[in-house]
Enzyme design. Sequence first.
Site, PDB file in Angstrom:
ATOM      1  N   GLN A  83       0.862  -1.186   0.000  1.00 44.19           N
ATOM      2  CA  GLN A  83       0.000   0.000   0.000  1.00 44.19           C
ATOM      3  C   GLN A  83       0.897   1.234   0.000  1.00 44.19           C
ATOM      4  OE1 GLN A  83      -2.174   1.643   3.560  1.00 44.19           O
ATOM      5  NE2 GLN A  83      -3.957   0.836   2.476  1.00 44.19           N
ATOM      6  N   ARG A  85      -7.713   1.695  -1.862  1.00 44.64           N
ATOM      7  CA  ARG A  85      -8.428   1.613  -0.586  1.00 44.64           C
ATOM      8  C   ARG A  85      -9.192   2.904  -0.348  1.00 44.64           C
ATOM      9  NH1 ARG A  85      -6.749  -0.533   5.532  1.00 44.64           N
ATOM     10  NH2 ARG A  85      -8.464  -2.016   5.393  1.00 44.64           N
ATOM     11  N   TYR A 136      -6.347  10.252   5.167  1.00 43.56           N
ATOM     12  CA  TYR A 136      -5.021  10.632   4.701  1.00 43.56           C
ATOM     13  C   TYR A 136      -5.168  11.421   3.400  1.00 43.56           C
ATOM     14  CZ  TYR A 136      -3.661   7.524   8.442  1.00 43.56           C
ATOM     15  OH  TYR A 136      -3.519   6.940   9.681  1.00 43.56           O
TER      16      TYR A 136
END
Length: 359
Positions: free
Chosen positions: A104, A234, A186
């Site tokens: 990721q 994601r 984020y």
Amino acid sequence: MSALFEPVTLRSLTVPNRVWMAPMCQYSAEVFGPNAGVATDWHFAHYAARAAGGTGLILQEATAVSPEGRISPADLGIWNDTQVAALRRITGFLKSQGTVPGIQIAHAGRKASTDRPWKGGAPVGPEAHGWQPLAPSALPFDEDHPVPTELTTDQIDGIVEQFADATRRALDAGFEVVEIHGAHGYLIGEFLSPHSNHRTDAYGGSFAGRTRFALRVVDAVRAVWPEDKPLFFRISATDWLDDAGWTVDDTVRFATLLKEHGVDLLDVSTGGNAPKVRIPTGPGYQVPFAARVRKESDLAVAAVGLITEAAQAEKIVANGEADAVLLGRELLRDPSFARRAARELGGEVHVPDPYHRSV
């Protein structure tokens, strides 16, 4: 035949089963100096144990595309070749066990420069190797976080290129899957949500404006990631802020765009973009979001969130609610969850030769 232990093919990659490991930060990398962001023996042992336990695919924790993109000074990074060399040791072992190694890649945005969670997780300054966070808008995450620096369009261009560079290094490090981190408040998630994105230029305002940065990152990553290898994204399906934030309707709409831009699977989580939000947690509480995305966008999905039992995971996959399950805390508790689940469900899973007595 157990649905959970049927292989799944994405592009040219076949994953041996549907028990996958969710990315979970270990906050255990070197903090500063020439080895900042470099994986340690801890990371090797951590991931190796889950591979030996039969996990079909392991997504390595959020790995920063730049020093200022780390959540904490102790995060893994993939902005230089020293970091790549350490990661090859991990991917090589995972492949030797039949596990697919994924990574990721991430930028923490306004939630960057914080301490390790077990030390309180508060923002840290230069005296603790911290830095000034960056964000779409000059809006702090909460009253305890500093006001981030609002990104200029030139800085946005630079971060897009950092994601592309990180992807090139991920390929060099031996990963077979790249996942772009657009969840949990984020940087990419900050751009998506009207709660955190108050920009008035081309990267804010409308749905098209707020998704522009994310799609530019996807395009930049897809352009350098081999055509035969899958790309994941994601997302937090909802901010849990009703219409004041990103919603599940937005997620379904966005999932269709992601598929058009070359994303192969959506890793569906929720929350993280606003503090003190009440989230109705319970076993499998995020699975309905994944199921709706799969049904309405025709994009493959992985479900995550309090999936702890073999029968529960089997039902999710068998019922078509998700194409795979991503286990987090349960794999911290039980590195051999996949092997145990295979015994319970009558499935087959790789077992290392030295562990033959455990079958």
